[in-house]
Design a protein around this motif. Structure first.
Motif, PDB file in Angstrom:
ATOM      1  N   LYS A 241       0.834  -1.203   0.000  1.00 57.65           N
ATOM      2  CA  LYS A 241       0.000   0.000   0.000  1.00 57.65           C
ATOM      3  C   LYS A 241       0.864   1.245   0.000  1.00 57.65           C
ATOM      4  N   GLY A 242       0.434   2.260  -0.767  1.00 59.25           N
ATOM      5  CA  GLY A 242       1.150   3.525  -0.757  1.00 59.25           C
ATOM      6  C   GLY A 242       0.934   4.351  -2.008  1.00 59.25           C
ATOM      7  N   ALA A 243       1.683   5.441  -2.097  1.00 59.75           N
ATOM      8  CA  ALA A 243       1.564   6.397  -3.188  1.00 59.75           C
ATOM      9  C   ALA A 243       2.741   6.263  -4.140  1.00 59.75           C
ATOM     10  N   PHE A 244       2.528   6.691  -5.383  1.00 60.56           N
ATOM     11  CA  PHE A 244       3.596   6.616  -6.371  1.00 60.56           C
ATOM     12  C   PHE A 244       3.506   7.811  -7.322  1.00 60.56           C
ATOM     13  N   LEU A 245       4.642   8.120  -7.934  1.00 59.99           N
ATOM     14  CA  LEU A 245       4.760   9.239  -8.868  1.00 59.99           C
ATOM     15  C   LEU A 245       5.747   8.861  -9.958  1.00 59.99           C
ATOM     16  N   VAL A 246       5.453   9.220 -11.207  1.00 60.63           N
ATOM     17  CA  VAL A 246       6.381   9.004 -12.313  1.00 60.63           C
ATOM     18  C   VAL A 246       6.409  10.256 -13.184  1.00 60.63           C
ATOM     19  N   GLN A 247       7.612  10.673 -13.584  1.00 61.26           N
ATOM     20  CA  GLN A 247       7.813  11.805 -14.484  1.00 61.26           C
ATOM     21  C   GLN A 247       8.807  11.376 -15.562  1.00 61.26           C
ATOM     22  N   ASP A 248       8.444  11.553 -16.817  1.00 60.54           N
ATOM     23  CA  ASP A 248       9.282  11.096 -17.920  1.00 60.54           C
ATOM     24  C   ASP A 248       9.340  12.178 -18.991  1.00 60.54           C
ATOM     25  N   LEU A 249      10.557  12.592 -19.354  1.00 56.25           N
ATOM     26  CA  LEU A 249      10.753  13.612 -20.378  1.00 56.25           C
ATOM     27  C   LEU A 249      11.883  13.181 -21.294  1.00 56.25           C
ATOM     28  N   ARG A 250      11.635  13.274 -22.610  1.00 57.81           N
ATOM     29  CA  ARG A 250      12.666  12.895 -23.573  1.00 57.81           C
ATOM     30  C   ARG A 250      12.627  13.811 -24.785  1.00 57.81           C
ATOM     31  N   HIS A 251      13.766  13.881 -25.500  1.00 54.26           N
ATOM     32  CA  HIS A 251      13.915  14.809 -26.619  1.00 54.26           C
ATOM     33  C   HIS A 251      14.470  14.073 -27.826  1.00 54.26           C
ATOM     34  N   ARG A 252      13.961  14.424 -28.984  1.00 53.26           N
ATOM     35  CA  ARG A 252      14.412  13.806 -30.228  1.00 53.26           C
ATOM     36  C   ARG A 252      15.786  14.344 -30.613  1.00 53.26           C
ATOM     37  N   LEU A 253      16.649  13.476 -31.081  1.00 57.15           N
ATOM     38  CA  LEU A 253      17.979  13.868 -31.515  1.00 57.15           C
ATOM     39  C   LEU A 253      17.903  14.322 -32.969  1.00 57.15           C
ATOM     40  N   GLY A 254      17.924  15.644 -33.165  1.00 57.00           N
ATOM     41  CA  GLY A 254      17.833  16.210 -34.516  1.00 57.00           C
ATOM     42  C   GLY A 254      16.536  15.808 -35.189  1.00 57.00           C
ATOM     43  N   GLU A 255      16.622  15.329 -36.418  1.00 55.08           N
ATOM     44  CA  GLU A 255      15.454  14.855 -37.162  1.00 55.08           C
ATOM     45  C   GLU A 255      15.427  13.331 -37.229  1.00 55.08           C
ATOM     46  N   SER A 256      16.206  12.682 -36.372  1.00 51.31           N
ATOM     47  CA  SER A 256      16.299  11.220 -36.396  1.00 51.31           C
ATOM     48  C   SER A 256      15.167  10.595 -35.589  1.00 51.31           C
TER      49      SER A 256
END
Length: 373
Positions: free
Chosen positions: A148-163
């Protein structure tokens, strides 16, 4: 969004005020089939989604989620799918007294150069701990416990150029307590029973899928490595790695296939519930755990109509506490079949059912989007 979410095909009937409204909003003018794309994207509609849970780890149950989709206002990248912005909240409960609530937000911007996903929730889950390895004759331990409990997720990503390459990070936080019905296993220290977990992951992936919701072609390969530490808000120090590769192949308009290879490994003083496990349709979550887990699954798809898709699949996995055990350890195998309906054509979103047979039982799943998350 997860595999427990189902939008019943009759949902439009409950939210229309006239037959003309239904025809204009919920019937696709292109093919005349039931479709929710215009309601979601053009009318700021929400999707009241019944949650049907058939995951054997927590039993049978249900709940309700409200899912909002908003059309991406950026000009799409030439030749690429432009994912919608998705917001959702929900709650669930099961027959073994497990329950929880959650919220999530998914957004892509700058022509899909940036991708963000965030979620938060609280849950009380009644689970079973089978020890590490989990195969009959290897470890006969079987103990019920509540997590039992609380959870948190944060996800951030960036594209490399036009690939098709991305780089970024993910932060995970949880404040959990595990209570066993009897005495806890002797090898579990107190910190493994009640703790906070704070972990920061560095990640890189390649993503050429034609659709992030229900892909039909392309490749996704992602490597993540987590550092859980007191420096990131936790009580324990350990590392967790994961390499997930998924390939989708479209041979013709009617035939295609897909395959997945998922490997996870862990080291350090990790809590028992964080150990890697075999992740396959037909096997309960955390049924076969170890310090190393490998799962592979293949699927053959038949699409006789643009709206309907049928599939057969099979998989195998291993979970061990030492890499030297891999060649000699038992293999857990699964097989099954399913179908999908294209419920939102403009965003390429499918929903449907899978039935899978594992070493211990036959499992029924309600699927929203891809089965592999």
């Amino acid at each position: 969004m997860n595999r427990g979410i189902l939008w019943g095909l009759a949902i439009a009937i409950h939210f229309v005020v006239s037959s003309s409204f239904a025809e204009s909003i919920f019937i696709d003018p292109e093919d005349g089939y039931l479709d929710g794309s215009r309601w979601l994207l053009e009318h700021s509609g929400f999707l009241p989604v019944p949650i049907i849970i058939t995951e054997p780890a927590v039993g049978v149950g249900g709940g309700l989620a409200l899912v909002f989709m908003e059309k991406n206002k950026d000009a799409p990248r030439p030749g690429h799918f432009s994912p919608p912005t998705i917001t959702g909240v929900g709650a669930f409960g099961t027959d073994n007294q497990s329950w929880g609530g959650f919220g999530f937000y998914i957004k892509n911007w700058d022509q899909d150069r940036w991708r963000y996903m965030g979620g938060v929730g609280y849950a009380s889950l009644n689970l079973t701990f089978y020890g590490f390895g989990g195969f009959p004759g290897v470890d006969d331990l079987k103990m019920d416990y509540n997590l039992k409990g609380a959870f948190l997720v944060q996800d951030l990503r960036h594209r490399l150029g036009e690939s098709n390459f991305f780089y970024g990070g993910r932060y995970l936080y949880s404040d959990l307590e595990a209570k066993f019905e009897g005495d806890k296993p002797e090898f579990l220290v107190d910190k493994a029973i009640e703790n906070r977990n704070g972990g920061l992951a560095i990640l890189g992936n390649y993503d050429s899928r034609d659709n992030t919701l229900s892909p039909q072609s392309g490749l996704l390969s992602e490597l993540r490595y987590y550092f859980f530490s007191e420096n990131f808000g936790g009580d324990l120090d350990y590392n967790l790695g994961a390499w997930d590769t998924q390939g989708y192949f479209k041979w013709s308009e009617a035939w295609g296939a897909s395959a997945r290879l998922l490997g996870k490994w862990i080291n350090g003083s990790a809590p028992f519930y964080a150990k890697p496990y075999i992740d396959l349709r037909g096997i309960a979550k955390q049924r076969y755990q170890g310090d190393y887990a490998l799962s592979t699954e293949v699927e053959l798809r038949w699409r006789p109509h643009p709206r309907w898709q049928y599939s057969v699949f099979g998989g195998a996995g291993k979970a061990v506490t030492d890499t030297e055990q891999i060649s000699d350890s038992e293999t857990a195998g699964t097989y099954g079949a399913g179908f999908r309906y294209l419920i939102a054509r403009l965003v390429g979103f499918q929903m449907g059912i899978d039935i899978a047979r594992g070493p211990d039982e036959t499992v029924f799943y309600i699927q929203a989007g891809t089965a592999w998350f």
